[in-house]
Design an enzyme around this catalytic site. Structure first.
Site, PDB file in Angstrom:
ATOM      1  N   CYS A 124      38.104  40.621  46.417  1.00 33.35           N
ATOM      2  CA  CYS A 124      38.899  41.775  46.866  1.00 33.35           C
ATOM      3  C   CYS A 124      38.486  42.241  48.267  1.00 33.35           C
ATOM      4  O   CYS A 124      39.341  42.405  49.156  1.00 33.35           O
ATOM      5  CB  CYS A 124      38.769  42.906  45.859  1.00 33.35           C
ATOM      6  SG  CYS A 124      37.085  43.241  45.317  1.00 33.35           S
TER       7      CYS A 124
HETATM    8  N1  NDP Z   1      38.049  43.587  39.357  1.00 33.87           N
HETATM    9  C1  NDP Z   1      38.376  43.231  40.590  1.00 33.87           C
HETATM   10  O1  NDP Z   1      38.740  44.069  41.437  1.00 33.87           O
HETATM   11  C2  NDP Z   1      38.310  41.800  40.995  1.00 33.87           C
HETATM   12  C3  NDP Z   1      37.840  40.822  40.156  1.00 33.87           C
HETATM   13  N2  NDP Z   1      37.768  39.513  40.580  1.00 33.87           N
HETATM   14  C4  NDP Z   1      37.248  38.454  39.730  1.00 33.87           C
HETATM   15  O2  NDP Z   1      38.187  38.213  38.686  1.00 33.87           O
HETATM   16  C5  NDP Z   1      37.503  37.860  37.490  1.00 33.87           C
HETATM   17  C6  NDP Z   1      37.893  38.858  36.402  1.00 33.87           C
HETATM   18  O3  NDP Z   1      37.501  40.153  36.845  1.00 33.87           O
HETATM   19  P1  NDP Z   1      37.770  41.471  36.004  1.00 33.87           P
HETATM   20  O4  NDP Z   1      39.104  41.409  35.374  1.00 33.87           O
HETATM   21  O5  NDP Z   1      37.429  42.598  36.876  1.00 33.87           O
HETATM   22  O6  NDP Z   1      36.633  41.323  34.887  1.00 33.87           O
HETATM   23  P2  NDP Z   1      36.579  41.965  33.427  1.00 33.87           P
HETATM   24  O7  NDP Z   1      35.139  42.082  33.099  1.00 33.87           O
HETATM   25  O8  NDP Z   1      37.434  43.166  33.362  1.00 33.87           O
HETATM   26  O9  NDP Z   1      37.219  40.813  32.532  1.00 33.87           O
HETATM   27  C7  NDP Z   1      36.621  39.564  32.332  1.00 33.87           C
HETATM   28  C8  NDP Z   1      37.415  38.750  31.338  1.00 33.87           C
HETATM   29  O10 NDP Z   1      36.753  37.523  31.088  1.00 33.87           O
HETATM   30  C9  NDP Z   1      36.397  37.431  29.684  1.00 33.87           C
HETATM   31  N3  NDP Z   1      35.034  36.936  29.586  1.00 33.87           N
HETATM   32  C10 NDP Z   1      33.906  37.612  29.725  1.00 33.87           C
HETATM   33  N4  NDP Z   1      32.823  36.821  29.599  1.00 33.87           N
HETATM   34  C11 NDP Z   1      33.295  35.615  29.368  1.00 33.87           C
HETATM   35  C12 NDP Z   1      32.692  34.377  29.168  1.00 33.87           C
HETATM   36  N5  NDP Z   1      31.373  34.189  29.159  1.00 33.87           N
HETATM   37  N6  NDP Z   1      33.479  33.343  28.967  1.00 33.87           N
HETATM   38  C13 NDP Z   1      34.794  33.497  28.978  1.00 33.87           C
HETATM   39  N7  NDP Z   1      35.447  34.642  29.165  1.00 33.87           N
HETATM   40  C14 NDP Z   1      34.700  35.698  29.372  1.00 33.87           C
HETATM   41  C15 NDP Z   1      36.474  38.860  29.176  1.00 33.87           C
HETATM   42  O11 NDP Z   1      36.830  38.920  27.826  1.00 33.87           O
HETATM   43  P3  NDP Z   1      35.854  38.637  26.611  1.00 33.87           P
HETATM   44  O12 NDP Z   1      34.435  38.872  27.067  1.00 33.87           O
HETATM   45  O13 NDP Z   1      36.285  39.608  25.580  1.00 33.87           O
HETATM   46  O14 NDP Z   1      36.111  37.229  26.291  1.00 33.87           O
HETATM   47  C16 NDP Z   1      37.620  39.421  30.008  1.00 33.87           C
HETATM   48  O15 NDP Z   1      38.862  39.014  29.461  1.00 33.87           O
HETATM   49  C17 NDP Z   1      36.010  37.885  37.817  1.00 33.87           C
HETATM   50  O16 NDP Z   1      35.570  36.613  38.192  1.00 33.87           O
HETATM   51  C18 NDP Z   1      35.944  38.810  39.026  1.00 33.87           C
HETATM   52  O17 NDP Z   1      34.834  38.511  39.809  1.00 33.87           O
HETATM   53  C19 NDP Z   1      38.226  39.153  41.810  1.00 33.87           C
HETATM   54  C20 NDP Z   1      38.710  40.082  42.680  1.00 33.87           C
HETATM   55  C21 NDP Z   1      38.760  41.482  42.347  1.00 33.87           C
HETATM   56  C1  X2W Z   2      33.197  47.715  42.915  1.00 36.18           C
HETATM   57  C2  X2W Z   2      32.631  46.369  42.602  1.00 36.18           C
HETATM   58  O1  X2W Z   2      31.669  46.242  41.880  1.00 36.18           O
HETATM   59  N1  X2W Z   2      33.250  45.325  43.152  1.00 36.18           N
HETATM   60  C3  X2W Z   2      32.819  43.976  42.953  1.00 36.18           C
HETATM   61  C4  X2W Z   2      33.717  43.015  43.695  1.00 36.18           C
HETATM   62  C5  X2W Z   2      34.911  42.561  42.925  1.00 36.18           C
HETATM   63  C6  X2W Z   2      35.467  41.241  43.451  1.00 36.18           C
HETATM   64  O2  X2W Z   2      36.193  41.014  44.364  1.00 36.18           O
HETATM   65  O3  X2W Z   2      35.033  40.267  42.966  1.00 36.18           O
HETATM   66  P1  X2W Z   2      34.494  38.831  42.849  1.00 36.18           P
HETATM   67  O4  X2W Z   2      33.950  38.309  44.107  1.00 36.18           O
HETATM   68  O5  X2W Z   2      33.433  39.073  41.843  1.00 36.18           O
HETATM   69  O6  X2W Z   2      35.582  38.009  42.318  1.00 36.18           O
HETATM   70  C7  X2W Z   2      31.392  43.740  43.428  1.00 36.18           C
HETATM   71  O7  X2W Z   2      30.988  44.333  44.430  1.00 36.18           O
HETATM   72  O8  X2W Z   2      30.743  42.878  42.863  1.00 36.18           O
END
Ligand code: NDP
Ligand code: X2W
Length: 341
Positions: free
Chosen positions: A156
């Site tokens: 992000c």
């Molecule tokens: N939040 C953000 O703003 C951003 C997030 N990302 C990336 O996107 C991905 C998802 O982020 P986000 O939605 O915030 O994370 P969440 O923690 O909200 O969701 C993670 C998901 O993955 C599943 N999960 C967790 N552990 C495992 C595992 N060991 N194996 C398989 N599935 C698993 C969880 O469900 P369950 O454990 O129940 O299976 C859940 O569905 C991450 O890699 C994050 O770094 C990228 C950019 C921005």
């Molecule tokens: C507020 C906050 O905790 N933000 C996350 C970044 C989320 C994101 O972009 O994630 P990935 O690179 O993990 O996909 C962090 O700083 O780790």
């Protein structure tokens, strides 16, 4: 319709993807998966997210080893909205089959394995896939994304930062000696859905973190092509990122040069808005826009540019969908112009 699955669908990014895919005209949202041991296994997505009641009553299917090995054959498009380690470990079983894989994690974004290990805390064991993965900065890497079978969707903060800095770098306006300084504030949804002490309600108060050591610093620097200073902050709001970037222009650069660089890069891009005032997070939350605005001090050559996005949409799920649109030959912004419901 293109048969599509989401793994990690119970998370914040996965749920946003499900909502967008369910109303997308070309992708058929087929199956939502969680991990094998998930506490949410077999619940419906709308049980977790009440706003989707009656709209997204899809079951969350636990993904076991057998199903994992079949995913690549069963679907044409798979989104991994999973932690970095899970994406890293599962990828060899997914790619090389029918499915195109969009990975929202950081597992395949940084090409240098030593840098990866330093910032992610584990060794990368998939050098071949790391090499072929295409960085899904969707407003810049269109040609590569159209050919890719594995897309590493950017983080992000890198999305907000690179969208602001790339036009200046490509137009060769940035001074070579002074590193751009990125100060960015994110809402708490950036940390994902799992409870953690530093993201709990009573703990969150505007604060810098990951100073001079956040994994997005090498991601931004390597995909920009120059070093940067990156300082993230956690803010006490739910969603959105505001990145304020200070950089030095080469001698003689004028405001019209900066304007021309941004227009050249984005004038015809409906997802990037060149604003006439400083953007606010509330103006992009729930949308797939990047809003940019800047001011140049022509005397000293310092430019301040602000970039605002929704971290879960343009910073994650929305950009992943934009990459999928490109990969399957649709218009880049298809299904991305509506506000989140
Ligand atoms: N939040 C953000 O703003 C951003 C997030 N990302 C990336 O996107 C991905 C998802 O982020 P986000 O939605 O915030 O994370 P969440 O923690 O909200 O969701 C993670 C998901 O993955 C599943 N999960 C967790 N552990 C495992 C595992 N060991 N194996 C398989 N599935 C698993 C969880 O469900 P369950 O454990 O129940 O299976 C859940 O569905 C991450 O890699 C994050 O770094 C990228 C950019 C921005
Ligand atoms: C507020 C906050 O905790 N933000 C996350 C970044 C989320 C994101 O972009 O994630 P990935 O690179 O993990 O996909 C962090 O700083 O780790």
């Amino acid at each position: 319709m293109i048969k599509t699955a989401i793994v990690g669908a119970s998370g914040y990014a996965g749920a946003e993807l499900a909502a967008m895919l369910a109303r997308h005209p070309e992708f058929e949202l087929s199956t939502l998966y969680v991990s094998a041991g998930s506490q949410d296994a077999n619940k419906s997505l709308s049980e977790l997210y009440g706003r989707y009641a009656g709209l997204l009553d899809y079951p969350l299917i636990p993904l076991d080893e057998q199903q994992l090995s079949e995913l690549g054959h069963k679907f044409e498009l798979v989104f991994l909205a999973t932690p970095h380690e899970a994406s890293h470990d599962w990828m060899p079983q997914l790619v090389g089959k029918q499915a195109v894989v969009m990975d929202l994690s950081g597992a395949f974004r940084i090409k240098d394995q030593a840098v990866f290990a330093r910032y992610y805390g584990f060794e990368h064991h998939q050098p071949g896939l790391l090499k072929t993965a295409v960085y899904g900065l969707a407003d810049w890497n269109m040609a590569q994304i159209r050919e890719a079978d594995l897309v590493a969707v950017p983080g992000c903060y890198p999305t907000a930062s690179l969208t602001a800095l790339k036009p200046l770098h490509e137009a060769d306006l940035l001074d070579g000696a002074q590193w751009p300084v990125i100060n960015a504030v994110s809402g708490v949804s950036g940390a994902g859905r799992k409870a953690a002490l530093n993201s709990s309600f009573c703990e969150v108060s505007l604060q810098a973190y990951g100073v001079l050591g956040h994994r997005h610093q090498p991601e931004i620097a390597s995909h920009l092509g120059r070093e940067v200073i990156f300082t993230p902050h956690l803010g006490n709001f739910k969603r959105g990122i505001l990145a304020t970037i200070t950089c030095k222009m080469k001698d003689g650069v004028r405001l019209q040069d900066v304007q021309a660089a941004y227009e050249q890069a984005y004038a015809h891009n409906p997802l990037i808005r060149l604003r006439k005032s400083w953007p606010k997070i509330d103006e992009v939350a729930g949308t797939n826009f990047v809003d940019l605005y800047w001011k140049l001090d022509e005397t000293s050559g310092h430019l301040v540019v602000t970039s605002a996005i929704d971290n879960l949409l343009k910073g994650a799920a929305g950009q992943a969908l934009q990459c999928a649109n490109l990969r399957f030959g649709f218009s880049a912004a298809l299904g991305l112009m509506e506000e989140r419901q």
